[in-house]
Design an enzyme around this catalytic site. Structure first.
Site, PDB file in Angstrom:
ATOM      1  N   TYR A 193     -25.011  48.487   9.869  1.00  0.00           N
ATOM      2  CA  TYR A 193     -24.554  49.225   8.689  1.00  0.00           C
ATOM      3  C   TYR A 193     -25.431  50.436   8.365  1.00  0.00           C
ATOM      4  O   TYR A 193     -25.464  50.885   7.215  1.00  0.00           O
ATOM      5  CB  TYR A 193     -24.488  48.283   7.478  1.00  0.00           C
ATOM      6  CG  TYR A 193     -23.258  47.388   7.474  1.00  0.00           C
ATOM      7  CD1 TYR A 193     -21.973  47.922   7.491  1.00  0.00           C
ATOM      8  CD2 TYR A 193     -23.376  45.997   7.448  1.00  0.00           C
ATOM      9  CE1 TYR A 193     -20.840  47.110   7.487  1.00  0.00           C
ATOM     10  CE2 TYR A 193     -22.249  45.173   7.435  1.00  0.00           C
ATOM     11  CZ  TYR A 193     -20.982  45.743   7.457  1.00  0.00           C
ATOM     12  OH  TYR A 193     -19.864  44.940   7.446  1.00  0.00           O
ATOM     13  N   ASN A 204     -15.869  40.066   1.570  1.00  0.00           N
ATOM     14  CA  ASN A 204     -14.519  40.415   2.040  1.00  0.00           C
ATOM     15  C   ASN A 204     -14.191  39.901   3.445  1.00  0.00           C
ATOM     16  O   ASN A 204     -13.346  40.454   4.146  1.00  0.00           O
ATOM     17  CB  ASN A 204     -14.258  41.919   1.894  1.00  0.00           C
ATOM     18  CG  ASN A 204     -15.195  42.759   2.745  1.00  0.00           C
ATOM     19  OD1 ASN A 204     -16.063  42.227   3.427  1.00  0.00           O
ATOM     20  ND2 ASN A 204     -15.018  44.066   2.693  1.00  0.00           N
ATOM     21  N   HIS A 221     -15.129  42.017   9.258  1.00  0.00           N
ATOM     22  CA  HIS A 221     -15.417  43.411   9.607  1.00  0.00           C
ATOM     23  C   HIS A 221     -14.554  43.839  10.778  1.00  0.00           C
ATOM     24  O   HIS A 221     -14.284  43.051  11.679  1.00  0.00           O
ATOM     25  CB  HIS A 221     -16.893  43.563  10.022  1.00  0.00           C
ATOM     26  CG  HIS A 221     -17.175  44.864  10.731  1.00  0.00           C
ATOM     27  ND1 HIS A 221     -17.395  46.035  10.046  1.00  0.00           N
ATOM     28  CD2 HIS A 221     -17.207  45.185  12.054  1.00  0.00           C
ATOM     29  CE1 HIS A 221     -17.587  47.025  10.926  1.00  0.00           C
ATOM     30  NE2 HIS A 221     -17.478  46.535  12.141  1.00  0.00           N
ATOM     31  N   LYS A 258     -17.339  37.378   8.727  1.00  0.00           N
ATOM     32  CA  LYS A 258     -18.586  37.401   7.967  1.00  0.00           C
ATOM     33  C   LYS A 258     -18.927  35.982   7.481  1.00  0.00           C
ATOM     34  O   LYS A 258     -18.083  35.069   7.550  1.00  0.00           O
ATOM     35  CB  LYS A 258     -18.440  38.399   6.810  1.00  0.00           C
ATOM     36  CG  LYS A 258     -18.287  39.864   7.300  1.00  0.00           C
ATOM     37  CD  LYS A 258     -18.031  40.822   6.141  1.00  0.00           C
ATOM     38  CE  LYS A 258     -17.971  42.274   6.593  1.00  0.00           C
ATOM     39  NZ  LYS A 258     -17.671  43.207   5.467  1.00  0.00           N
ATOM     40  N   GLU A 312     -20.861  49.255  18.210  1.00  0.00           N
ATOM     41  CA  GLU A 312     -21.053  47.922  17.633  1.00  0.00           C
ATOM     42  C   GLU A 312     -21.016  46.822  18.691  1.00  0.00           C
ATOM     43  O   GLU A 312     -21.788  45.863  18.631  1.00  0.00           O
ATOM     44  CB  GLU A 312     -19.989  47.682  16.548  1.00  0.00           C
ATOM     45  CG  GLU A 312     -20.191  48.596  15.335  1.00  0.00           C
ATOM     46  CD  GLU A 312     -18.996  48.651  14.394  1.00  0.00           C
ATOM     47  OE1 GLU A 312     -19.085  49.378  13.377  1.00  0.00           O
ATOM     48  OE2 GLU A 312     -17.961  47.991  14.664  1.00  0.00           O
ATOM     49  N   PHE A 333     -25.099  49.439  -2.620  1.00  0.00           N
ATOM     50  CA  PHE A 333     -24.827  48.043  -2.257  1.00  0.00           C
ATOM     51  C   PHE A 333     -25.455  47.645  -0.923  1.00  0.00           C
ATOM     52  O   PHE A 333     -25.335  46.491  -0.497  1.00  0.00           O
ATOM     53  CB  PHE A 333     -23.318  47.779  -2.227  1.00  0.00           C
ATOM     54  CG  PHE A 333     -22.538  48.683  -1.313  1.00  0.00           C
ATOM     55  CD1 PHE A 333     -22.461  48.430   0.050  1.00  0.00           C
ATOM     56  CD2 PHE A 333     -21.877  49.805  -1.816  1.00  0.00           C
ATOM     57  CE1 PHE A 333     -21.750  49.266   0.900  1.00  0.00           C
ATOM     58  CE2 PHE A 333     -21.165  50.656  -0.972  1.00  0.00           C
ATOM     59  CZ  PHE A 333     -21.110  50.385   0.384  1.00  0.00           C
TER      60      PHE A 333
HETATM   61  N1  UDP Z   1     -19.132  46.922   0.500  1.00  0.00           N
HETATM   62  C1  UDP Z   1     -19.558  46.362  -0.702  1.00  0.00           C
HETATM   63  N2  UDP Z   1     -19.291  47.050  -1.852  1.00  0.00           N
HETATM   64  C2  UDP Z   1     -18.634  48.240  -1.864  1.00  0.00           C
HETATM   65  C3  UDP Z   1     -18.209  48.789  -0.650  1.00  0.00           C
HETATM   66  C4  UDP Z   1     -18.464  48.098   0.523  1.00  0.00           C
HETATM   67  O1  UDP Z   1     -20.156  45.303  -0.716  1.00  0.00           O
HETATM   68  O2  UDP Z   1     -18.438  48.802  -2.946  1.00  0.00           O
HETATM   69  C5  UDP Z   1     -19.403  46.189   1.751  1.00  0.00           C
HETATM   70  C6  UDP Z   1     -18.164  45.423   2.252  1.00  0.00           C
HETATM   71  O3  UDP Z   1     -18.611  44.198   2.832  1.00  0.00           O
HETATM   72  C7  UDP Z   1     -17.618  46.353   3.311  1.00  0.00           C
HETATM   73  C8  UDP Z   1     -18.901  46.902   3.908  1.00  0.00           C
HETATM   74  O4  UDP Z   1     -19.749  47.100   2.794  1.00  0.00           O
HETATM   75  O5  UDP Z   1     -16.820  45.668   4.240  1.00  0.00           O
HETATM   76  C9  UDP Z   1     -18.754  48.199   4.672  1.00  0.00           C
HETATM   77  O6  UDP Z   1     -18.144  49.161   3.850  1.00  0.00           O
HETATM   78  P1  UDP Z   1     -17.038  50.148   4.434  1.00  0.00           P
HETATM   79  O7  UDP Z   1     -16.793  51.188   3.415  1.00  0.00           O
HETATM   80  O8  UDP Z   1     -17.447  50.587   5.816  1.00  0.00           O
HETATM   81  O9  UDP Z   1     -15.728  49.208   4.478  1.00  0.00           O
HETATM   82  P2  UDP Z   1     -14.917  48.494   5.677  1.00  0.00           P
HETATM   83  O10 UDP Z   1     -14.885  49.454   6.837  1.00  0.00           O
HETATM   84  O11 UDP Z   1     -15.631  47.208   6.004  1.00  0.00           O
HETATM   85  O12 UDP Z   1     -13.565  48.233   5.084  1.00  0.00           O
END
Ligand code: UDP
Length: 162
Positions: free
Chosen positions: A60, A123, A126, A20, A137, A68
């Site tokens: 997404y 974070n 991805h 990211k 994807e 969010f």
């Molecule tokens: N995210 C965020 N706040 C939250 C949860 C998720 O900003 O409380 C963002 C974060 O960048 C995350 C992405 O949304 O990686 C996708 O969320 P998901 O639950 O699919 O998590 P991942 O599969 O990336 O661990």
């Protein structure tokens, strides 16, 4: 008598892995690629890319209703990302282990998010959460002809000979 060979039980899969914008800005590209390479997976696609907003939204789309979501889309288009396809047995689940929990504060040390992050909203990386989403994807982020067909020589890391 002990078995001479271990069966390969994991299906060969492909995962869409994306560094990211924060990961790119912080200079973590090499470090992250190294972790997937040394694990033994095969790199099938790689590019630096400035995502348009529509693509981030589509990527997404399952999270559209989450509070969010607008911030998430802004974050993903805030700078270049590194798009990758990694292939190998069980790569979907294994990549998610290498990446760690969504919230970097809860991610185990030793994982990418556990080592390099402190906020869910930044974070670093991805990784696809299922084989179907992986293929969805990959089709979203890569065009025909951008992926390379090649075989990584595994004879030095597997406990069997074909
Ligand atoms: N995210 C965020 N706040 C939250 C949860 C998720 O900003 O409380 C963002 C974060 O960048 C995350 C992405 O949304 O990686 C996708 O969320 P998901 O639950 O699919 O998590 P991942 O599969 O990336 O661990």
């Amino acid at each position: 008598s002990s078995p001479r060979f271990f069966a390969v039980t994991q299906a060969v899969e492909r995962s869409y892995i994306m560094i990211k914008p924060d990961g790119v800005q912080r200079g973590l590209v090499g470090e992250i690629i190294t972790r997937f390479e040394r694990k033994g997976f095969s790199l099938k696609g790689l590019k630096l890319f400035q995502a348009p907003k529509e693509l981030a939204e589509e990527h997404y789309s399952e999270l559209k209703e989450r509070p969010f979501y607008p911030e998430l889309v802004k974050y993903i288009v805030s700078g270049p990302v590194v798009c990758m396809v990694w292939e190998g047995p069980g790569v979907i689940a294994s990549a998610r282990k290498l990446i760690g929990a969504t919230n970097p504060l809860l991610a185990e040390p030793g994982t990418i998010r556990g080592d390099f992050g402190i906020q869910s909203g930044r974070n670093v990386i991805h990784g696809s959460d299922s084989p179907d989403n992986g293929e969805r994807e990959i089709a979203l982020w890569f065009k025909e002809g951008e992926l390379v067909e090649w075989t990584r020589n595994r004879t030095h890391m597997l406990a069997f000979r074909a």
